[in-house]
Design a protein around this motif. Structure first.
Motif, PDB file in Angstrom:
ATOM      1  N   LEU A 296       1.509  -0.981  -0.047  1.00 46.40           N
ATOM      2  CA  LEU A 296       0.209  -0.595  -0.089  1.00 46.40           C
ATOM      3  C   LEU A 296       1.208   1.152  -0.129  1.00 46.40           C
ATOM      4  N   ILE A 297       2.161   1.361   0.863  1.00 43.39           N
ATOM      5  CA  ILE A 297       3.061   1.769   0.609  1.00 43.39           C
ATOM      6  C   ILE A 297       3.727   2.187  -0.500  1.00 43.39           C
TER       7      ILE A 297
ATOM      8  N   VAL B  24      -0.786   9.822   6.839  1.00 44.11           N
ATOM      9  CA  VAL B  24      -0.921   9.004   5.247  1.00 44.11           C
ATOM     10  C   VAL B  24      -1.325   7.575   6.390  1.00 44.11           C
ATOM     11  N   LEU B  25      -0.524   7.226   7.241  1.00 45.91           N
ATOM     12  CA  LEU B  25      -0.939   5.725   7.538  1.00 45.91           C
ATOM     13  C   LEU B  25      -2.352   5.836   7.970  1.00 45.91           C
ATOM     14  N   ARG B  26      -2.760   6.334   8.351  1.00 47.29           N
ATOM     15  CA  ARG B  26      -4.318   6.392   8.572  1.00 47.29           C
ATOM     16  C   ARG B  26      -5.441   6.262   7.846  1.00 47.29           C
ATOM     17  N   SER B  27      -4.901   7.013   6.778  1.00 42.48           N
ATOM     18  CA  SER B  27      -5.599   7.300   5.469  1.00 42.48           C
ATOM     19  C   SER B  27      -5.462   5.986   4.867  1.00 42.48           C
ATOM     20  N   ARG B  28      -4.644   5.423   4.399  1.00 44.37           N
ATOM     21  CA  ARG B  28      -4.459   3.658   3.641  1.00 44.37           C
ATOM     22  C   ARG B  28      -5.020   3.433   4.177  1.00 44.37           C
ATOM     23  N   LEU B  29      -5.347   2.794   5.857  1.00 43.28           N
ATOM     24  CA  LEU B  29      -5.860   1.746   6.553  1.00 43.28           C
ATOM     25  C   LEU B  29      -6.683   1.242   7.007  1.00 43.28           C
TER      26      LEU B  29
ATOM     27  N   LEU C 194      -7.629  13.673  -2.235  1.00 41.03           N
ATOM     28  CA  LEU C 194      -7.017  13.160  -2.466  1.00 41.03           C
ATOM     29  C   LEU C 194      -7.498  11.972  -3.025  1.00 41.03           C
ATOM     30  N   SER C 195      -7.209  11.223  -4.259  1.00 37.93           N
ATOM     31  CA  SER C 195      -7.356  10.028  -5.188  1.00 37.93           C
ATOM     32  C   SER C 195      -6.733   9.314  -5.642  1.00 37.93           C
ATOM     33  N   ALA C 196      -6.190   8.199  -4.934  1.00 41.02           N
ATOM     34  CA  ALA C 196      -5.339   7.133  -5.030  1.00 41.02           C
ATOM     35  C   ALA C 196      -5.104   6.649  -6.269  1.00 41.02           C
ATOM     36  N   PRO C 197      -6.009   6.122  -6.801  1.00 48.73           N
ATOM     37  CA  PRO C 197      -6.227   5.304  -8.140  1.00 48.73           C
ATOM     38  C   PRO C 197      -5.813   6.618  -9.050  1.00 48.73           C
ATOM     39  N   ASP C 198      -6.524   8.029  -8.673  1.00 49.84           N
ATOM     40  CA  ASP C 198      -6.302   8.399  -9.841  1.00 49.84           C
ATOM     41  C   ASP C 198      -4.882   9.472 -10.492  1.00 49.84           C
ATOM     42  N   ARG C 199      -4.827   8.850  -9.229  1.00 44.51           N
ATOM     43  CA  ARG C 199      -2.877   9.897  -8.911  1.00 44.51           C
ATOM     44  C   ARG C 199      -1.760   8.590  -9.483  1.00 44.51           C
ATOM     45  N   ARG C 200      -2.677   7.325  -9.482  1.00 40.10           N
ATOM     46  CA  ARG C 200      -1.645   6.545  -9.816  1.00 40.10           C
ATOM     47  C   ARG C 200      -1.868   6.040 -11.572  1.00 40.10           C
ATOM     48  N   ALA C 201      -3.238   6.476 -11.580  1.00 36.65           N
ATOM     49  CA  ALA C 201      -3.564   6.562 -13.648  1.00 36.65           C
ATOM     50  C   ALA C 201      -2.806   7.518 -14.079  1.00 36.65           C
ATOM     51  N   ASN C 202      -1.985   9.122 -13.399  1.00 34.96           N
ATOM     52  CA  ASN C 202      -1.764   9.863 -13.723  1.00 34.96           C
ATOM     53  C   ASN C 202      -0.860   9.775 -13.389  1.00 34.96           C
ATOM     54  N   ALA C 203       0.255   8.063 -13.241  1.00 32.76           N
ATOM     55  CA  ALA C 203       1.996   8.174 -13.130  1.00 32.76           C
ATOM     56  C   ALA C 203       2.533   8.149 -14.673  1.00 32.76           C
ATOM     57  N   GLY C 204       1.788   8.273 -15.487  1.00 34.40           N
ATOM     58  CA  GLY C 204       1.988   7.597 -16.503  1.00 34.40           C
ATOM     59  C   GLY C 204       3.655   7.955 -17.169  1.00 34.40           C
ATOM     60  N   GLY C 205       3.300   7.127 -18.780  1.00 40.23           N
ATOM     61  CA  GLY C 205       4.337   7.514 -18.821  1.00 40.23           C
ATOM     62  C   GLY C 205       4.945   8.995 -19.441  1.00 40.23           C
ATOM     63  N   VAL C 206       6.042   9.245 -19.659  1.00 42.30           N
ATOM     64  CA  VAL C 206       6.528  10.674 -20.680  1.00 42.30           C
ATOM     65  C   VAL C 206       6.881  10.728 -22.255  1.00 42.30           C
ATOM     66  N   VAL C 207       6.797  11.655 -23.049  1.00 40.49           N
ATOM     67  CA  VAL C 207       6.664  11.309 -24.370  1.00 40.49           C
ATOM     68  C   VAL C 207       8.314  11.537 -23.881  1.00 40.49           C
TER      69      VAL C 207
END
Length: 909
Positions: A110-111, A883-888, A896-909
């Motif tokens: 999770l971390i 942050v710990l409590r927000s994960r657990l 905060l939208s972790a799935p959104d942030r993960r999707a936004n961590a995509g590649g670089v041209v």
């Protein structure tokens, strides 16, 4: 990610034969007149699903004098850059979070960073060897011997964490590598099957992350605590900053450099007051400011106090991206996006609506240095000797200063007076990133060698470029031999002298300081010259351009008129002056056009992540967490989440607290948490000696940031700290109250903790200036400090205090400890802090200071917890517990939208 690609706020670019979507800020009513930086923030808020209130506040449709500056918005940076001294604690925090998640029954994965994080190892090399051809190899070897354990930990992190890369030691300085290679300009990610382009934005664990502003990339320095949260998808909670426009007009005169501009801008903006603001440069003079000069100016943003120092994107920016090896496709995307998004500067049009307007005429800039204690204290070269003599007289007020001191170096006696130059260092990304000033210095060295000049033996000379490109073009120009003949051999690729890794002086020089009260000086092409930072043996430190560093080195002293007095005599006995050595602008440009090429950057960065054989041979463990063991004096399990549960403890008001230290104005993070030399008679030194560490193996405070036991003992341990509770002393000492027993600050804090006594810090103006040093807040918290009361704060340190659950309190205007008659011996109570429990957000608090005779002074202070999200951090005891409590737990972190942030961590041209 919430789909917005079919929104009316998006448009399409055709770049490199493909379609790229983007949030079209220009289509939004009122956005066209926004300052550059606010356009970037507006795009960021929209892309991350920010609320309408945040968007409306950013648009600032009201008149300039009624803008909504101060409204809270979430900012989600695209990436994080770190240097090893501040980045290693970030990794340490991530491991601590993973361990705690496992302890509480969760999944350690999770971390994990959700956005790209890049760490450059550049703060570990020390100038032990200098002035010889083997200096680089020797220093590199010592760096590995001292830091092998830390390097193994960072190499483990590279394999154990997603979205995390490490640039090995011996490569360059974080900010120069950032502008020359890591910076993307424009990022891309795949969303709903389409490519989305968005601005490259960046935060970094070093305050000079602002250097990237010179390329039109919004970014700034933060503490490691905020960097950890950002990597985990937590947006930065920030107030919309006022934006100050600085119009650039005119052009530089011959004989002046970018460094002179930097020092002029630093003085001007520090006097104007830009703390908590963003500075933007515009105007007709921009076309005559090369990108290398822009990044030099932007690098110094922390020195004049601004959050960022932005330059727009223009044709010169695109040329720089192309020169430094970015792909044609990436360069095309950057230009197309900037033009479409209204981030392009073509010199036409009206300036944005700024909160304030200033003007800098480049033709008025004159050669300057800065010092002897602060980068904003600019001194025109024509009056440098006069100012030096005034400052040294003030320094020695009431003490004898008569006669020179005899120093024996290699069997020869030298008579040295106050001002003798002990260190001359060409260092720091601020200037080594700038080919123009480096070439000027190299040609000056060539001219000096041809005239037969040499550097006196008491001057410790060094050159530490910010990237290997510098060495390549100086070699190609045939100028390295001249620099080396003057002692300016390459000693390493790292920050070295600028961050305190200047290494020891020859023992006779140190002895002259201790035994004869000789005041030595240093000069460096860096950005920081705070007290006690450069060397414990050097009291007066000056910032200057690389060519002036060489000129003063030739003179061997700061006590001269560098423009009129001779620097030495040539082979024929004729006097040689600075004007005889300074190259013409035409000479400099001719050499640069001949030797600096795109291929040079491509070659230098082709193996950026490879490292030396020593790096590649490091044996690293596997696993989701790291076994720190129990014997290490470098890495220990962190205490910051010990005993943390899923529910926060209620916040208590302060009663019967004691003042640990009472400090004056301009207290830097170097004063609070020194990064360099560990004295053997200090609490940290004694801790290491007790564990069998030899004095020669102490290394530095910065290298031991993974061991909280060392760092808490080093908090407020700077040898130049002046605690007003113990007048007449310098260093980490205080009084235990009541009673007044004098002891070290660490021992006093330990005694107070045994008694259950809470602690506070009293300070003046500009508390926490300087580096983005998380341990300045972490160490403060570990000492038991619950609150700091100051007249004003520097931005990063205030945020760091909040991030560690320490409450920053601020006097009302016109009030201070002195004005209220506080001497630090009072018992302090603070009422109002309990409101933080349950998500409250007190804006003020009541302070009562009770003297020994029973008299009480009561006054109201501002609680400098500036946003609701910061108040939530305080209620949880800091960012890490939150942050710990927000994960657990199902607690929804603000914006905060972790799935959104993960999707936004995509590649670089």
């Amino acid at each position: 990610m919430t789909s917005f690609l079919d929104s009316t706020m998006t448009s399409t670019l055709s770049v490199g034969g493909r379609e790229v979507r983007y949030i079209d800020v220009g289509s939004i009513d009122g956005a066209d007149s926004l300052p550059y930086s606010l356009k970037v923030l507006l795009e960021n808020v929209i892309r991350h699903g920010g609320g309408g209130d945040s968007i409306e506040a950013l648009l600032q449709r009201k008149d300039p004098d009624e803008r909504q500056e101060g409204a809270e918005i979430p900012f989600s940076p695209a990436r994080v850059v770190m240097q090893d001294m501040a980045g290693a604690p970030v990794v340490h925090d991530l491991v601590t979070l993973r361990e705690t998640v496992q302890r509480l029954g969760g999944d350690a994965s999770l971390i994990n960073p959700l956005i790209p994080g890049e760490l450059v190892i550049d703060h570990s090399v020390i100038v032990d060897s200098f002035g010889n051809p083997s200096a680089f190899q020797r220093n590199a070897q010592l760096e590995f011997e001292r830091n092998r354990e830390r390097f193994r930990f960072l190499r483990w992190a590279q394999s154990a964490l997603d979205n995390f890369r490490v640039i090995p030691p011996g490569t360059g300085i974080i900010h120069q590598i950032n502008i020359e290679n890591l910076t993307r300009g424009v990022m891309t990610a795949e969303v709903d099957g389409e490519v989305l382009a968005y601005p490259d934005t960046c935060i970094g664990t070093d305050s000079h992350t602002t250097m990237v502003n010179g390329l039109g990339v919004l970014g700034w320095g933060v503490g490691g605590i905020e960097a950890t949260a950002a990597l985990l998808g937590q947006p930065l909670s920030m107030l919309i900053p006022p934006v100050v426009g600085v119009e650039i007009v005119g052009e530089l005169q011959a004989g002046t450099t970018a460094t002179d501009v930097v020092l002029t801008v630093t003085e001007m903006l520090r006097k104007h007051g830009v703390v908590g603001k963003i500075v933007e440069f515009y105007g007709p003079g921009l076309a005559r400011v090369p990108v290398a000069d822009r990044t030099t100016i932007a690098n110094m943003s922390p020195e004049f106090g601004s959050t960022a120092a932005m330059f727009p994107i223009d044709a010169a920016t695109i040329d720089y991206y192309r020169l430094t090896g970015r792909s044609p496709e990436q360069v095309e995307l950057i230009e197309a996006y900037a033009r479409a998004q209204g981030l392009w500067n073509d010199g036409a049009g009206t300036p944005a609506r700024y909160s304030d307007y200033l003007r800098l005429n480049l033709s008025t800039v004159v050669p300057s240095i800065a010092g002897p204690y602060r980068p904003q204290d600019r001194i025109e070269l024509t009056r440098a000797r006069e100012q030096f003599r005034t400052d040294v007289k003030d320094l020695h007020a009431g003490r004898s200063t008569s006669g020179p001191v005899q120093v024996d170096l290699d069997g020869t006696h030298y008579d040295l007076n106050h001002g003798a130059l002990a260190i001359a260092a060409i260092t720091s990304c601020t200037n080594t990133s700038n080919p123009h000033v480096m070439m000027t210095a190299a040609l000056l060295a060539k001219n000096a060698v041809e005239r037969g000049l040499t550097v006196p033996p008491w001057v410790k000379t060094s050159m530490a470029p910010g990237s290997q490109v510098v060495t390549q073009y100086l070699e190609k120009a045939g100028l390295l031999p001249s620099l080396e003949k003057l002692g300016f051999h390459v000693v390493g690729y790292g920050c070295t002298t600028c961050m305190g890794n200047s290494g020891p002086l020859p023992p006779p020089m140190s002895a002259a300081v201790r035994e004869k009260n000789l005041t030595l000086t240093s000069i460096l092409s860096g950005n920081r010259n705070f007290e006690g930072r450069i060397s414990p043996d050097v009291r007066m430190n000056y910032l200057a351009s690389p060519p002036l560093v060489i000129a003063y080195a030739l003179a061997g002293t700061m006590d001269l008129d560098i423009q009129e007095d001779p620097l030495g005599q040539d082979n024929d006995g004729h006097e040689v002056h600075l004007r005889d050595l300074w190259p013409t602008p035409e000479e400099v440009e001719r050499e640069l056009s001949r030797v600096v090429t795109r291929q040079m950057y491509l070659d230098s960065y082709s193996a950026l992540f490879t490292g030396s054989g020593q790096w590649q041979d490091l044996q690293v463990p596997s696993g989701a967490t790291y076994d720190f063991g129990t014997e290490s004096t470098y890495l220990r399990s962190s205490p910051f989440l010990q005993g943390i549960g899923l529910e926060p403890e209620p916040i208590q008001d302060l009663t019967g607290a004691r003042v640990l230290v009472k400090l004056g104005d301009s207290i830097t993070t170097d004063h609070i948490s020194p990064v360099g030399h560990i004295h053997s008679d200090s609490p940290a030194g004694q801790y290491l000696l007790d564990r069998g560490v030899a004095r020669r193996d102490f290394n530095t405070y910065g290298s031991r940031r993974g061991n909280h036991e060392v760092m808490v003992r080093g908090t407020f341990a700077n040898v130049r700290l002046r605690n007003h509770l113990v007048e007449g002393t310098e260093g980490g000492f205080t009084k235990i109250l009541p009673g007044g027993e004098m002891t070290t600050i660490f021992d006093a804090a330990t005694r107070y903790a045994e008694q259950g006594t809470a602690l506070v810090v009293l300070a003046g103006k500009e508390y926490g200036t300087g580096s983005a040093r998380d341990y300045a807040a972490k160490g403060t918290q570990l000492l038991g400090v619950r609150a700091v009361l100051a007249e004003s704060y520097e931005r990063i340190h205030r945020s760091n205090l909040v991030g560690m659950g320490v409450v920053p309190l601020q006097y009302f205007d016109g009030q201070s400890a002195e004005a209220l008659g506080l001497d630090g011996t009072e018992e302090i109570s603070v009422t109002g802090l309990a409101e933080f429990t349950g998500g409250g957000w007190p804006k003020t608090a009541l302070v009562e200071a009770r003297r020994a005779d029973g008299d009480v002074t009561s006054f109201t202070v501002t609680v400098r917890v500036d946003t609701p999200l910061e108040a939530t951090y305080i209620s949880h005891g800091g960012i890490l517990p939150y942050v710990l409590r927000s994960r657990l737990s199902p607690i929804p972190p603000s914006s905060l939208s972790a799935p959104d942030r993960r999707a936004n961590a995509g590649g670089v041209v």
